[in-house]
Design an enzyme around this catalytic site. Structure first.
Site, PDB file in Angstrom:
ATOM      1  N   ASP A   3      -1.074   5.895  -7.975  1.00  0.00           N
ATOM      2  CA  ASP A   3      -1.763   5.074  -8.993  1.00  0.00           C
ATOM      3  C   ASP A   3      -2.271   5.893 -10.180  1.00  0.00           C
ATOM      4  O   ASP A   3      -3.329   5.611 -10.744  1.00  0.00           O
ATOM      5  CB  ASP A   3      -2.952   4.316  -8.364  1.00  0.00           C
ATOM      6  CG  ASP A   3      -2.508   3.238  -7.368  1.00  0.00           C
ATOM      7  OD1 ASP A   3      -1.288   3.074  -7.176  1.00  0.00           O
ATOM      8  OD2 ASP A   3      -3.384   2.580  -6.784  1.00  0.00           O
ATOM      9  N   ASP A  45      -4.530   5.472  -0.142  1.00  0.00           N
ATOM     10  CA  ASP A  45      -3.485   4.627  -0.741  1.00  0.00           C
ATOM     11  C   ASP A  45      -2.114   5.180  -0.355  1.00  0.00           C
ATOM     12  O   ASP A  45      -1.967   6.396  -0.206  1.00  0.00           O
ATOM     13  CB  ASP A  45      -3.662   4.706  -2.281  1.00  0.00           C
ATOM     14  CG  ASP A  45      -3.045   3.545  -3.040  1.00  0.00           C
ATOM     15  OD1 ASP A  45      -1.968   3.067  -2.643  1.00  0.00           O
ATOM     16  OD2 ASP A  45      -3.644   3.142  -4.053  1.00  0.00           O
ATOM     17  N   HIS A  60      -1.756  -1.804 -11.941  1.00  0.00           N
ATOM     18  CA  HIS A  60      -2.265  -1.322 -10.644  1.00  0.00           C
ATOM     19  C   HIS A  60      -1.708   0.056 -10.294  1.00  0.00           C
ATOM     20  O   HIS A  60      -2.197   0.691  -9.358  1.00  0.00           O
ATOM     21  CB  HIS A  60      -2.015  -2.330  -9.510  1.00  0.00           C
ATOM     22  CG  HIS A  60      -0.566  -2.596  -9.221  1.00  0.00           C
ATOM     23  ND1 HIS A  60      -0.060  -3.864  -9.088  1.00  0.00           N
ATOM     24  CD2 HIS A  60       0.485  -1.761  -9.045  1.00  0.00           C
ATOM     25  CE1 HIS A  60       1.239  -3.792  -8.831  1.00  0.00           C
ATOM     26  NE2 HIS A  60       1.575  -2.520  -8.809  1.00  0.00           N
ATOM     27  N   GLU A 114      -5.890  -4.809  -2.875  1.00  0.00           N
ATOM     28  CA  GLU A 114      -4.464  -5.105  -2.669  1.00  0.00           C
ATOM     29  C   GLU A 114      -4.187  -6.015  -1.475  1.00  0.00           C
ATOM     30  O   GLU A 114      -3.100  -5.984  -0.915  1.00  0.00           O
ATOM     31  CB  GLU A 114      -3.616  -3.822  -2.608  1.00  0.00           C
ATOM     32  CG  GLU A 114      -3.529  -3.086  -3.942  1.00  0.00           C
ATOM     33  CD  GLU A 114      -2.771  -3.840  -5.047  1.00  0.00           C
ATOM     34  OE1 GLU A 114      -2.014  -4.775  -4.733  1.00  0.00           O
ATOM     35  OE2 GLU A 114      -2.976  -3.499  -6.230  1.00  0.00           O
ATOM     36  N   HIS A 148      -5.212  -3.357  -7.710  1.00  0.00           N
ATOM     37  CA  HIS A 148      -5.950  -2.084  -7.748  1.00  0.00           C
ATOM     38  C   HIS A 148      -6.372  -1.699  -9.171  1.00  0.00           C
ATOM     39  O   HIS A 148      -7.169  -0.777  -9.353  1.00  0.00           O
ATOM     40  CB  HIS A 148      -5.133  -0.960  -7.098  1.00  0.00           C
ATOM     41  CG  HIS A 148      -5.975   0.059  -6.383  1.00  0.00           C
ATOM     42  ND1 HIS A 148      -5.471   0.946  -5.459  1.00  0.00           N
ATOM     43  CD2 HIS A 148      -7.301   0.340  -6.465  1.00  0.00           C
ATOM     44  CE1 HIS A 148      -6.452   1.721  -5.008  1.00  0.00           C
ATOM     45  NE2 HIS A 148      -7.566   1.378  -5.606  1.00  0.00           N
ATOM     46  N   ASP A 154      -7.067   1.285  -0.677  1.00  0.00           N
ATOM     47  CA  ASP A 154      -5.976   0.316  -0.848  1.00  0.00           C
ATOM     48  C   ASP A 154      -5.464  -0.045   0.544  1.00  0.00           C
ATOM     49  O   ASP A 154      -5.107   0.838   1.328  1.00  0.00           O
ATOM     50  CB  ASP A 154      -4.873   0.968  -1.683  1.00  0.00           C
ATOM     51  CG  ASP A 154      -3.799  -0.011  -2.130  1.00  0.00           C
ATOM     52  OD1 ASP A 154      -3.404  -0.876  -1.316  1.00  0.00           O
ATOM     53  OD2 ASP A 154      -3.344   0.100  -3.284  1.00  0.00           O
ATOM     54  N   HIS A 173       0.175   4.899  -2.501  1.00  0.00           N
ATOM     55  CA  HIS A 173       0.660   5.245  -3.846  1.00  0.00           C
ATOM     56  C   HIS A 173      -0.395   6.070  -4.604  1.00  0.00           C
ATOM     57  O   HIS A 173      -1.586   5.972  -4.302  1.00  0.00           O
ATOM     58  CB  HIS A 173       0.949   3.968  -4.636  1.00  0.00           C
ATOM     59  CG  HIS A 173       1.775   2.973  -3.868  1.00  0.00           C
ATOM     60  ND1 HIS A 173       1.212   1.963  -3.120  1.00  0.00           N
ATOM     61  CD2 HIS A 173       3.110   2.862  -3.713  1.00  0.00           C
ATOM     62  CE1 HIS A 173       2.181   1.256  -2.540  1.00  0.00           C
ATOM     63  NE2 HIS A 173       3.341   1.773  -2.875  1.00  0.00           N
ATOM     64  N   ASP A 186      -2.768  -1.029   1.451  1.00  0.00           N
ATOM     65  CA  ASP A 186      -1.394  -0.576   1.743  1.00  0.00           C
ATOM     66  C   ASP A 186      -1.327   0.866   2.249  1.00  0.00           C
ATOM     67  O   ASP A 186      -0.251   1.364   2.580  1.00  0.00           O
ATOM     68  CB  ASP A 186      -0.450  -0.816   0.556  1.00  0.00           C
ATOM     69  CG  ASP A 186      -0.680   0.090  -0.645  1.00  0.00           C
ATOM     70  OD1 ASP A 186      -1.214   1.197  -0.486  1.00  0.00           O
ATOM     71  OD2 ASP A 186      -0.306  -0.338  -1.767  1.00  0.00           O
TER      72      ASP A 186
HETATM   73 MN    MN Z   1      -3.281   1.337  -5.030  1.00  0.00          MN
END
Ligand code: MN
Length: 243
Positions: free
Chosen positions: A68, A64, A81, A213, A35, A168, A66, A170
């Site tokens: 980031d 996402d 990332h 990702e 990322h 992302d 997360h 994830d």
């Molecule tokens: Mn990310």
């Protein structure tokens, strides 16, 4: 910072490329991979759209698990990332080797919206709160439904700016996308993910997308499924699945 010089060099090239494609009015789709490449795509799009859309520039929808948004000094891991939003917004300003990023590359954090967050560091929480960044986490999505959430997302960013979607993989529940480096349980369904793409496409203001990702080295069994999910989300965001 891990691999900082290589990441800086490549994201700088990507930033220039995305900038010139956007200047030509082209949609940019960036596929990854780590990322950290969003350092390049976001800064390129931000610089190219600064004068467009009545000077409103670009809003960013960040989907996402997360946040980031660590800076090199708050990051616990040193992974780039986990830092793209800090570099692309000026939170991590003038940090070598990323000191090629100047104010005209920056995105505006007041027009950043997170969707599907569920694994956020303590320092990131403080950053998100102190900058008033809008968050729709998995609880919000369960409570409100994705349609209402997207209505609120568009309301928050207003109706004039260009939109950059940084997606992302994830953010999805690992059962739909197992081949990713940092999977987190309890994520988006595939249909909600596609809805996000479709909804932003329909706004008519989506100018750029990252889909990142995917790591094909991680789980060979789930690779086709992960790629299939990603492909479907991209096709919705590009308007190939309009209802
Ligand atoms: Mn990310």
């Amino acid at each position: 910072m891990k691999n900082a010089w290589a990441v800086s060099r490549e994201t700088r090239k990507l930033s220039e490329l995305v900038h010139s494609l956007r200047e030509q009015g082209r949609f940019t789709l960036v596929l990854g991979g780590d990322h950290s490449i969003a350092i390049g795509s976001l800064t390129g799009v931000a610089r190219a759209t600064r004068q467009t859309h009545n000077g409103r520039g670009v809003s960013v929808v960040w989907v996402d698990a997360h946040a980031d948004i660590n800076t090199p000094s708050t990051s616990l891991s040193g992974y780039l990332h986990g830092m793209p939003l800090a570099f692309a917004s000026g939170l991590a300003e003038g940090v070598a080797p990323f000191d090629w990023i100047r104010a005209d590359h920056w995105i505006d954090l007041s027009r950043l919206v997170y969707i599907a967050l569920r694994d956020v560091d303590e320092e990131e929480r403080k950053t998100v709160a102190s900058h008033g960044i809008k968050v729709f986490d998995m609880e919000d999505i369960a409570r409100l439904g994705i349609q209402k959430v997207m209505e609120l997302v568009l309301q928050h960013i207003g109706d004039a700016s260009a939109i950059h979607l940084s997606f992302d993989i994830d953010s999805l529940d690992p059962k739909y996308a197992p081949c990713t480096g940092f999977p987190v349980e309890g994520g988006l369904s595939l249909s909600d993910s596609c809805y996000i793409g479709r909804c932003l496409h329909k706004s008519g203001r989506l100018v750029a997308m990252d889909l990142v990702e995917i790591n094909p080295l991680l789980e060979s069994d789930g690779l086709q499924q992960t790629l299939g999910s990603a492909q479907l989300i991209v096709s919705h965001a590009l308007g190939f699945n309009e209802e």
